[in-house]
Design a protein around this motif. Structure first.
Motif, short mmCIF file in Angstrom:
data_model
loop_
_atom_site.label_atom_id
_atom_site.label_comp_id
_atom_site.label_asym_id
_atom_site.label_seq_id
_atom_site.Cartn_x
_atom_site.Cartn_y
_atom_site.Cartn_z
N UNK A 42 1.04 -16.01 -19.75
CA UNK A 42 0.34 -14.76 -19.49
C UNK A 42 -0.74 -14.44 -20.53
N UNK A 43 -0.73 -15.12 -21.66
CA UNK A 43 -1.82 -14.93 -22.62
C UNK A 43 -3.08 -15.69 -22.16
N UNK A 44 -2.95 -16.49 -21.10
CA UNK A 44 -4.09 -17.27 -20.58
C UNK A 44 -4.60 -16.71 -19.24
N UNK A 45 -4.35 -15.44 -19.00
CA UNK A 45 -4.76 -14.84 -17.72
C UNK A 45 -6.25 -15.02 -17.43
N UNK A 82 -4.69 -9.97 -26.05
CA UNK A 82 -4.79 -11.42 -26.22
C UNK A 82 -5.41 -12.11 -25.02
N UNK A 83 -5.05 -11.67 -23.83
CA UNK A 83 -5.60 -12.31 -22.64
C UNK A 83 -7.03 -11.86 -22.35
N UNK A 84 -7.36 -10.65 -22.75
CA UNK A 84 -8.67 -10.09 -22.42
C UNK A 84 -9.83 -10.69 -23.16
N UNK A 85 -9.59 -11.31 -24.29
CA UNK A 85 -10.68 -11.90 -25.06
C UNK A 85 -11.45 -12.94 -24.29
N UNK A 86 -10.80 -13.60 -23.35
CA UNK A 86 -11.47 -14.65 -22.59
C UNK A 86 -12.46 -14.10 -21.57
N UNK A 87 -12.34 -12.83 -21.18
CA UNK A 87 -13.27 -12.28 -20.21
C UNK A 87 -14.70 -12.28 -20.75
N UNK A 88 -14.87 -11.99 -22.02
CA UNK A 88 -16.20 -11.98 -22.62
C UNK A 88 -16.85 -13.35 -22.62
N UNK A 89 -16.06 -14.39 -22.64
CA UNK A 89 -16.56 -15.75 -22.67
C UNK A 89 -17.05 -16.21 -21.28
#
Length: 95
Positions: A42-45, A82-89
């Motif tokens: 779930x940290x990789x959502x 933790x999972x949300x950081x990837x949205x910016x990428x």
């Protein structure tokens, strides 16, 4: 995809609910909760599928974290961060 991720989150709710008082007292997730969330992926959502994540949509992301909050607000919050950081990428920068 959303249904299976929410279902995964739902299976963790009893554990998270059990661990929530300790997480509140310690002001951090218990190792059992953190391990369960990590092992469930779930940290990789929001991480793209091409690199091993779920590539979830914002709707899916919110549905999963809402479900986690039924067990432990801290677990939902930590997963959101933790999972949300990837949205910016996933969004190209403005020029």
């Amino acid at each position: 995809m959303t249904d299976s991720l929410v279902s995964t989150a739902r299976t963790l709710v009893p554990l998270l609910r059990e661990e929530a008082p300790q997480a509140d007292a310690d002001r951090r997730l218990t190792s059992r909760s953190a391990t369960a969330l990590r092992e469930a992926g779930l940290f990789r959502l929001a991480v793209p599928r091409s690199v091993g994540g779920h590539g979830s949509t914002m709707r899916s992301y919110l549905s999963v974290t809402t479900e986690l909050g039924k067990g432990c607000a801290a677990a939902a919050w930590v997963t959101t961060i933790l999972a949300g950081g990837a949205f910016g990428r996933r969004v190209s920068p403005m020029r």
